[in-house]
Write a protein that holds these residues in place. Structure first.
Motif, PDB file in Angstrom:
ATOM      1  N   ALA A 167       0.848  -0.799   0.509  1.00 13.82           N
ATOM      2  CA  ALA A 167       0.190   0.494  -0.100  1.00 13.82           C
ATOM      3  C   ALA A 167       1.032   1.453  -0.262  1.00 13.82           C
ATOM      4  N   VAL A 168       2.369   1.053   0.511  1.00 14.93           N
ATOM      5  CA  VAL A 168       2.522   2.265   0.789  1.00 14.93           C
ATOM      6  C   VAL A 168       3.642   2.737  -0.561  1.00 14.93           C
ATOM      7  N   GLU A 169       3.942   1.677  -1.097  1.00 14.02           N
ATOM      8  CA  GLU A 169       3.880   2.211  -2.614  1.00 14.02           C
ATOM      9  C   GLU A 169       3.247   2.537  -3.766  1.00 14.02           C
ATOM     10  N   ARG A 199       8.237   0.598   7.139  1.00 10.79           N
ATOM     11  CA  ARG A 199       9.090  -0.536   8.549  1.00 10.79           C
ATOM     12  C   ARG A 199      10.484   0.645   7.495  1.00 10.79           C
ATOM     13  N   TYR A 200      10.932   0.612   6.536  1.00 12.32           N
ATOM     14  CA  TYR A 200      12.611   0.858   5.495  1.00 12.32           C
ATOM     15  C   TYR A 200      12.301   2.128   5.796  1.00 12.32           C
ATOM     16  N   ASP A 201      11.427   3.336   5.545  1.00 10.44           N
ATOM     17  CA  ASP A 201      12.493   4.830   5.037  1.00 10.44           C
ATOM     18  C   ASP A 201      12.191   4.769   4.328  1.00 10.44           C
ATOM     19  N   TYR A 202      10.646   3.950   3.464  1.00 12.63           N
ATOM     20  CA  TYR A 202      10.545   4.140   1.650  1.00 12.63           C
ATOM     21  C   TYR A 202      10.344   5.107   1.692  1.00 12.63           C
ATOM     22  N   GLN A 203      10.900   5.006  -0.045  1.00  9.48           N
ATOM     23  CA  GLN A 203      10.253   6.136  -1.514  1.00  9.48           C
ATOM     24  C   GLN A 203      10.086   5.359  -2.160  1.00  9.48           C
ATOM     25  N   PHE A 204       9.625   5.418  -3.035  1.00 10.28           N
ATOM     26  CA  PHE A 204       9.223   4.980  -4.267  1.00 10.28           C
ATOM     27  C   PHE A 204      10.067   6.221  -5.565  1.00 10.28           C
ATOM     28  N   GLU A 205      10.737   5.686  -6.074  1.00  6.79           N
ATOM     29  CA  GLU A 205      11.630   6.277  -7.434  1.00  6.79           C
ATOM     30  C   GLU A 205      11.476   5.602  -8.491  1.00  6.79           C
ATOM     31  N   LEU A 219      20.824 -13.721  -2.029  1.00  7.02           N
ATOM     32  CA  LEU A 219      20.635 -12.180  -2.774  1.00  7.02           C
ATOM     33  C   LEU A 219      20.089 -12.052  -3.256  1.00  7.02           C
ATOM     34  N   VAL A 220      18.160 -11.494  -2.271  1.00  4.65           N
ATOM     35  CA  VAL A 220      16.700 -12.279  -3.391  1.00  4.65           C
ATOM     36  C   VAL A 220      16.132 -11.068  -4.077  1.00  4.65           C
ATOM     37  N   ILE A 221      16.040 -10.497  -5.553  1.00  2.06           N
ATOM     38  CA  ILE A 221      16.237  -9.699  -6.647  1.00  2.06           C
ATOM     39  C   ILE A 221      13.834 -10.210  -6.810  1.00  2.06           C
ATOM     40  N   SER A 222      13.657  -8.865  -6.266  1.00  2.00           N
ATOM     41  CA  SER A 222      12.166  -8.786  -5.772  1.00  2.00           C
ATOM     42  C   SER A 222      11.655  -7.893  -6.539  1.00  2.00           C
ATOM     43  N   SER A 223      10.090  -8.381  -6.943  1.00  2.46           N
ATOM     44  CA  SER A 223       8.745  -7.353  -7.537  1.00  2.46           C
ATOM     45  C   SER A 223       8.031  -7.609  -6.476  1.00  2.46           C
ATOM     46  N   GLY A 224       6.646  -6.506  -6.233  1.00  7.98           N
ATOM     47  CA  GLY A 224       5.412  -7.128  -6.353  1.00  7.98           C
ATOM     48  C   GLY A 224       5.530  -7.708  -5.067  1.00  7.98           C
ATOM     49  N   PRO A 250      11.085  -1.924  -7.893  1.00  9.11           N
ATOM     50  CA  PRO A 250       9.570  -2.383  -8.935  1.00  9.11           C
ATOM     51  C   PRO A 250       9.082  -1.503 -10.518  1.00  9.11           C
ATOM     52  N   THR A 251      10.222  -1.234 -10.356  1.00  6.14           N
ATOM     53  CA  THR A 251      10.392  -0.616 -11.728  1.00  6.14           C
ATOM     54  C   THR A 251      11.024  -1.672 -12.590  1.00  6.14           C
TER      55      THR A 251
END
Length: 338
Positions: A167-169, A199-205, A219-224, A250-251
């Motif tokens: 929801a945040v993103e 909780r990660y002080d996240y900002q979508f860019e 290393l897990v590279i993930s989306s969604g 995310p992109t």
């Protein structure tokens, strides 16, 4: 019609009562926010008078009804006609409007692909296509499971492709894609959407990946939604003294190749790409291509949906069956490290 899958491992458990169509992907007790896309778009509409909302008979089921209630004069219900929906959105964009178009991902990417390709993408029009039920987020079977949408949209010239985590993103994504001039395809989590990234002080860019946590072994590279699962897996594997880093991407297009190469080239780690999508043509193959082109030789594995038409049933059962639940994913990674 959907049906419940019965297997040897699930037969003894209590019968799942969750609807296959409206089931939330949130875990028990997990914080959620209601209709983050609808509320974010309504807020955007207060500041941008050229924003219009358009859908094909799915306003309520894509949270667009919230925008419709706020701005009924800027809401267009096109009926069950997805090709018409995309063509009309192109017309609005040509006249200076900024359409936000919603439907289910299967209907946009399979039924209306040519109209997006020719009417929207070829002219690089400012249309935002936001689609619910991405990947395996419904149990209604192949008619509604968009397991190949990212592969299709990645291949479309001029199209930006986004797979938000929570929801945040989604709330942050809406104004970000509105500020981007050009067509966007975004996956949508609708209804009661989990809250994870706060909780990660996240900002979508747009176009940027973010390392949410570090770890020495994997290393897990993930989306969604698989970023949410990856964070759950990382916590579970801490008990085995296995350090798991999570790089959220995310992109999907344009891909943040710099961040992927920087993290993947750190020695001694297994690289795992986790996605709620077919292993054909999605984030996993995009990352693999990036690594190969750069000559980065690393141990590489994929967690994703098989190249198959998926079963119908309750989502928890399906996520276990196809290996994208946190428990099964954790066991899979343990096996790869053994």
């Amino acid at each position: 019609m959907s049906h419940t899958i019965a297997t040897a491992t699930t037969a003894a458990k209590p019968k799942l009562k969750t609807s296959a169509m409206i089931a939330s992907i949130a875990g028990e007790g997990q914080a959620t926010r209601s209709a983050p896309f609808g509320h974010a778009l309504a807020e955007l509409g207060r500041h941008k008078q050229n924003v219009v909302g358009m859908t094909a008979d799915l306003g309520k089921y894509t949270d667009l009804h919230i925008f419709a209630q706020a701005f009924p004069e800027r809401y267009y219900q096109m009926g069950m006609a997805e090709q018409l929906l995309m063509g009309a959105a192109a017309g609005f964009a040509h006249e200076g409007a900024q359409p936000f178009v919603t439907t289910y991902a299967v209907f946009a990417t399979r039924r209306a692909y040519d109209f997006m390709h020719q009417a929207i993408a070829e002219d690089n029009l400012d249309v935002k296509i936001v689609c619910a039920l991405p990947g395996l987020t419904t149990g209604y079977g192949p008619s509604h499971q968009a397991a190949e949408d990212l592969a299709l949209m990645r291949a479309m010239p001029n199209m930006t492709v986004i797979d938000p985590c929570d929801a945040v993103e989604i709330e942050q994504m809406v104004p970000a894609i509105a500020a981007h001039n050009g067509p966007v395809y975004a996956r949508l989590l609708r209804g009661n959407v989990p809250v994870v990234l706060d909780r990660y002080d996240y900002q979508f860019e747009l176009g940027k990946a973010r390392l949410l946590r570090d770890g020495a072994e994997v290393l897990v590279i993930s989306s969604g939604i698989m970023t949410m699962r990856a964070l759950e897996v990382a916590k579970a594997l801490e008990q085995d003294r296995i350090g798991v880093a999570v790089l959220h991407v995310p992109t999907i297009k344009p891909l943040d190749t710099d961040a992927i190469l920087r993290e993947a080239r750190r020695t001694g780690r297994l690289v795992v790409v986790a996605e709620n999508h077919s292993v054909i043509g999605g984030l996993g193959e995009a990352v693999a291509t990036t690594l190969m082109r750069a000559g980065a030789c690393v141990p590489f594995r994929q967690v994703g949906l098989p190249d198959a038409f998926l079963d119908a049933g309750a989502l928890p059962t399906l996520h276990d069956r196809y290996g994208i639940s946190a428990n099964v994913m954790a066991d899979t990674i343990r096996g790869w490290l053994a």
